[in-house]
Design a protein around this motif. Structure first.
Motif, short mmCIF file in Angstrom:
data_model
loop_
_atom_site.label_atom_id
_atom_site.label_comp_id
_atom_site.label_asym_id
_atom_site.label_seq_id
_atom_site.Cartn_x
_atom_site.Cartn_y
_atom_site.Cartn_z
N ASP A 1 48.11 7.37 -34.94
CA ASP A 1 48.80 6.31 -35.69
C ASP A 1 48.16 6.06 -37.06
O ASP A 1 48.81 5.53 -37.96
N ARG B 1 49.97 5.28 -40.65
CA ARG B 1 49.56 4.18 -41.54
C ARG B 1 49.28 4.70 -42.95
O ARG B 1 49.50 4.00 -43.92
N GLN C 1 52.71 5.10 -44.42
CA GLN C 1 53.37 3.82 -44.64
C GLN C 1 52.32 2.70 -44.53
O GLN C 1 52.17 2.08 -43.47
N VAL D 1 51.92 -0.83 -42.10
CA VAL D 1 52.67 -0.77 -40.85
C VAL D 1 51.87 -1.48 -39.77
O VAL D 1 50.64 -1.40 -39.74
N SER E 1 56.54 -0.97 -34.42
CA SER E 1 56.20 -0.67 -35.82
C SER E 1 55.76 0.78 -35.99
O SER E 1 56.18 1.46 -36.94
N ALA F 1 57.67 3.75 -38.08
CA ALA F 1 57.05 4.57 -39.13
C ALA F 1 57.23 6.06 -38.82
O ALA F 1 57.52 6.86 -39.71
#
Length: 95
Positions: free
Chosen positions: A48, A52, A55, A58, A64, A68
Motif C-alpha cells: 500500500d 500512497r 496518490q 490516500v 481508500s 487508489a
C-alpha cells in the motif's frame, strides 16, 4: 524450424489480467490481484506504500487503498508485467 518457433514462444512470457478482482490484505498492508500466463495463475501483491506514492494523502482503510488501486490499475499492471519473469515463481511482491 517449427521447433525453434516453439522454443521462442516459451521464452516470451505472456501475462494477461482478464480478472478484475482484487482484495486488500490488512495484515500484509497490500492489495492482491491475479494475472495469468496461459493457464498458470500468478499472484501479485502491491504494497500500500506504492499506492500512497501514486496518490499522496490516500487513507489507510480498505476502501481508500482499493480506490487508489483502481485509479492507478493500469500503471500497477504495467509494473507487474515488467517484474514478471515467467518460470516456476507464482507470487510477486511489488514494493
Amino acid at each position: 524450424m517449427a521447433l525453434l518457433g516453439r522454443v521462442r514462444e516459451r521464452l516470451i512470457a505472456v501475462l494477461q489480467f482478464p480478472n478484475p478482482s482484487r482484495s486488500y490484505d490488512a495484515s500484509r498492508h497490500c492489495v492482491c490481484f491475479w494475472g495469468y500466463d496461459n493457464s498458470r495463475e500468478i499472484t501479485f501483491m502491491v504494497d500500500d506504500a506504492i499506492l500512497r506514492n501514486l496518490q499522496p494523502g490516500v487513507g489507510s482503510d480498505e476502501q481508500s487503498v482499493l480506490g487508489a488501486f483502481d485509479e492507478f490499475r493500469e500503471k500497477v499492471l504495467e509494473i507487474a508485467k515488467k517484474q514478471y519473469a515467467g518460470g516456476p515463481q507464482n507470487r510477486y511482491l511489488i514494493l
